[in-house]
Design an enzyme around this catalytic site. Structure first.
Site, PDB file in Angstrom:
ATOM      1  N   ASP A 415      32.013  33.091 -76.076  1.00 49.95           N
ATOM      2  CA  ASP A 415      31.795  34.113 -77.098  1.00 49.95           C
ATOM      3  C   ASP A 415      31.472  35.460 -76.472  1.00 49.95           C
ATOM      4  O   ASP A 415      30.769  36.267 -77.061  1.00 49.95           O
ATOM      5  CB  ASP A 415      30.631  33.725 -78.007  1.00 49.95           C
ATOM      6  CG  ASP A 415      30.749  32.314 -78.513  1.00 49.95           C
ATOM      7  OD1 ASP A 415      31.775  32.010 -79.115  1.00 49.95           O
ATOM      8  OD2 ASP A 415      29.828  31.519 -78.292  1.00 49.95           O
ATOM      9  N   SER A 440      29.632  40.826 -76.107  1.00 48.24           N
ATOM     10  CA  SER A 440      29.040  39.654 -76.705  1.00 48.24           C
ATOM     11  C   SER A 440      29.575  39.600 -78.113  1.00 48.24           C
ATOM     12  O   SER A 440      29.341  40.509 -78.892  1.00 48.24           O
ATOM     13  CB  SER A 440      27.526  39.778 -76.702  1.00 48.24           C
ATOM     14  OG  SER A 440      26.989  38.796 -77.531  1.00 48.24           O
ATOM     15  N   ARG A 441      30.320  38.535 -78.429  1.00 42.67           N
ATOM     16  CA  ARG A 441      31.015  38.535 -79.719  1.00 42.67           C
ATOM     17  C   ARG A 441      30.145  38.115 -80.885  1.00 42.67           C
ATOM     18  O   ARG A 441      30.557  38.222 -82.021  1.00 42.67           O
ATOM     19  CB  ARG A 441      32.265  37.646 -79.632  1.00 42.67           C
ATOM     20  CG  ARG A 441      33.359  38.343 -78.878  1.00 42.67           C
ATOM     21  CD  ARG A 441      34.589  37.509 -78.725  1.00 42.67           C
ATOM     22  NE  ARG A 441      35.248  37.923 -77.504  1.00 42.67           N
ATOM     23  CZ  ARG A 441      35.509  37.145 -76.487  1.00 42.67           C
ATOM     24  NH1 ARG A 441      35.204  35.874 -76.549  1.00 42.67           N
ATOM     25  NH2 ARG A 441      36.085  37.610 -75.418  1.00 42.67           N
ATOM     26  N   VAL A 442      28.939  37.582 -80.625  1.00 45.88           N
ATOM     27  CA  VAL A 442      28.061  37.293 -81.754  1.00 45.88           C
ATOM     28  C   VAL A 442      26.826  38.163 -81.712  1.00 45.88           C
ATOM     29  O   VAL A 442      26.107  38.270 -82.686  1.00 45.88           O
ATOM     30  CB  VAL A 442      27.598  35.819 -81.775  1.00 45.88           C
ATOM     31  CG1 VAL A 442      28.468  35.013 -82.675  1.00 45.88           C
ATOM     32  CG2 VAL A 442      27.499  35.246 -80.411  1.00 45.88           C
TER      33      VAL A 442
END
Ligand code: ATP
Ligand code: MG
Length: 577
Positions: A415, A440-442
């Site tokens: 992620d 950071s995809r979240v």
């Protein structure tokens, strides 16, 4: 017309066929059709399936019945003592006699940690096999006339001609609290100098990842204690964030600092070393001990001298240990250091097993190797206990090439990534995080409000500064705005530098960024910025604990707090030299 199926261990001769057909023809005057099939696992004889009737004249069946009869006899003998007899009876019926007899084979080749086995037709992928001397192996290649397997224990213990039996199980490792503070090998045997532990529970090293419905959104931060990460690429509990970079760029340092920062935060840690030097691992364990982090950490260690199969199972074993805690509702952090070496171990195993090589000589299922591992990290829903497993896999690149095979695979599974660069590292910017290529995809959801407020502009400012800095090298005349931006960028870069083993808690991070982003460091010389920051943090601890307390509890930075910080900075500057 009736169809009758005849299954035999080997092809039946005409006379036998005739006899069998005559027998069934008498039973079915309306006419019957015969289908023949061969199944070697029956050992000898034949069986016939006629509608619901089942005739078993196979050796396998006879052996099974024989064992059952023996067992019954034993029970009869023991039946004087009632309770015991009942227990034995139960045990016997639970015992699967078939495995011992039906699924056996002979080793035809042994070497380099792998065995080729003839037979074992009923074995499944990944199943645990046992050689006659107790050596364990995992079945990995299921071929038409045999099985290829990797040896787990002593690889010299296997020899051609050995009997092998399947166990119907998957390799397991001991799990639970007893692992905390310990260093174990990938099979769960302690390799530190502490006394052995009581194994209360085992868990298979391979397990399906949690279902979609069992998962929850990642929304609780996992503080790494590293300012540059917590502000720009925040990690949430249950996230998988890759740490990627060339050799000696501080990859392990980030993972270790993150473990140190979990002290007192209720996060248990698992550090998996794959194919590393034993001295490196012992150095890490010592650091963890010194900082009191071993109390909540388990270390799974496979060193460079361990066989490829052991290195291959190490991350799965670590994952099983972490999973136990996650399913018990706890928060866990797991570090895989590193998956490049893991892929290499898997490649050498696959080549020895004569699997067809693909790109960079890796086998075709190299993606699945890491996806099935990393998918097991999750944030569980409240119904499933609400536990989480955060994974920090590490991947080493060659000459900064993140578009190589293994890096792109792992990037696409995780992620987000924290990309470390040798150039930055050598320029003294440590941690050497390349802000532009790290994401950071979240993340955002996993940041507290105060941090979101102060770090909002940070990423953009920094990338603008880097671009300007390149131009400024050539230009002589710079206008005031540009000079200002450069000065501010230099100070921000300084603030983001951080020593090893000195994780910062979130309150201090927020305040340092607040001070930097409000351009309050203008009158501090660049070379003094870090000294100023440390000094100011300590000054706050003693003189303004209320500010820290307010950020800690409110998780936000109010106008009021902001004004107090401004005041504190003003006062501290008068004493700062
Ligand atoms: P390898 O490729 O060998 O695994 P690595 O990328 O894991 O290396 P580390 O071993 O973490 O890198 O760090 C390399 C060196 O840099 C070590 O000597 C470490 O002490 C030093 N180092 C790492 N981070 C920092 C830091 N923030 N400040 C100062 N020194 C650092
Ligand atoms: Mg390292």
């Amino acid at each position: 017309m009736h169809t009758i199926k005849i299954i035999s261990a080997s092809a039946l001769d005409a006379a036998s066929r005739h006899k069998i057909e005559a027998f069934f023809a008498a039973k079915h005057p309306e006419g019957a059709e015969f289908v023949y099939e061969i199944n070697e696992s029956l050992i000898g004889g034949f069986m016939a399936v006629d509608g619901d009737n089942y005739y078993d004249a196979t050796f396998k069946g006879q052996l099974t019945r024989l064992k059952k009869a023996e067992a019954a006899e034993t029970v009869q003998k023991l039946s004087g003592a009632k309770g015991i007899a009942e227990q034995i009876r139960k045990k016997i019926y639970e015992y699967k006699v078939d495995y011992g007899v039906a699924c056996a084979g002979l080793v035809t080749f042994a070497g380099d940690g792998i065995v080729k086995i003839n037979g074992l037709s009923g074995v499944r992928y990944g199943e645990l096999l046992e050689l006659e001397n107790g050596t364990r192996a995992i079945a990995l290649n299921l071929e038409e006339n045999g099985v290829g397997a990797i040896i787990l224990d002593d690889e010299s213990a296997a020899a051609a001609g050995d009997m092998v039996r399947s166990t119907g199980a998957i390799v397991g490792v001991p799990v639970g609290e007893c692992l905390l503070g310990r260093v174990v090998d990938p099979l769960g045997n302690p390799i530190d100098d502490l006394p052995g532990f009581d194994v209360k529970k085992m868990r298979p090293i391979e397990a399906p990842a949690p279902q979609i419905t069992d998962r929850d959104q990642v929304n609780v931060p996992l503080q790494t204690g590293i300012l540059a990460i917590d502000s720009m690429t925040p990690v949430g509990r249950g996230q998988r964030e890759l740490i990627i970079g060339d050799r000696q760029t501080g990859k392990t340092a980030i993972a270790v600092d993150t473990i140190l920062n979990q002290k007192g935060k209720g996060v248990l840690c698992v550090y998996v070393a794959i194919g590393q030097k034993a001295s490196t691992v012992s150095g890490i364990v010592n650091i963890l001990k010194e900082h009191g982090a071993m109390a909540y950490t388990a270390v799974v260690c496979s060193t460079a001298k361990d066989s490829a199969p052991l290195q291959y199972i190490a991350p799965y074993a670590g994952c099983a240990i972490a999973e136990e805690f996650m399913y018990a509702g706890k928060d866990v952090l797991i570090v895989y250091d590193d998956l490049s070496k893991h892929a290499v171990a898997y490649r050498s195993m696959s080549l020895l097993l004569k699997r067809p090589p693909g790109r960079e000589a890796y086998p075709g299922d190299i993606f699945y190797l890491h996806s099935r591992l990393l998918e097991r990290a999750a944030k569980l829903s409240a119904e499933r206990g609400g536990g989480s497993m955060t994974a920090l896999p590490i991947v080493e690149t060659l000459a900064g090439d993140i578009s190589a095979y293994i890096p792109t695979n792992v990037i696409s599974i995780t992620d987000g990534q924290i990309y470390l660069e040798s150039e930055l590292f050598n320029a003294g910017i440590r941690p050497a995080i390349n802000v532009g290529l790290s994401v950071s995809r979240v993340g955002g959801k996993a940041q507290i409000k105060a941090m979101k407020k102060v770090s909002g502009k940070l990423r953009l400012d920094l990338s603008q500064y880097r671009e300007l800095a390149v131009f400024a090298q050539f230009g002589s005349e710079l206008d005031a705005t540009t000079q200002n931006m450069l000065a501010q960028g230099e100070r921000t870069t300084e603030t983001l530098k951080q020593d090893q083993y000195a994780p910062l808690d979130i309150e201090h991070q927020v305040i340092l960024l607040y001070v930097t982003m409000k351009e309050m460091l203008k009158d501090v010389q660049v070379k003094d910025v870090r000294r100023f920051n440390t000094g100011f943090s300590a000054y706050l601890d003693t003189n303004y604990p209320a500010i820290l307390e307010s950020i800690r509890t409110a998780r936000d930075i109010t106008m009021d707090t902001g004004m107090q910080i401004d005041e504190a900075v003003g006062k501290y500057k008068t004493t700062f030299k």
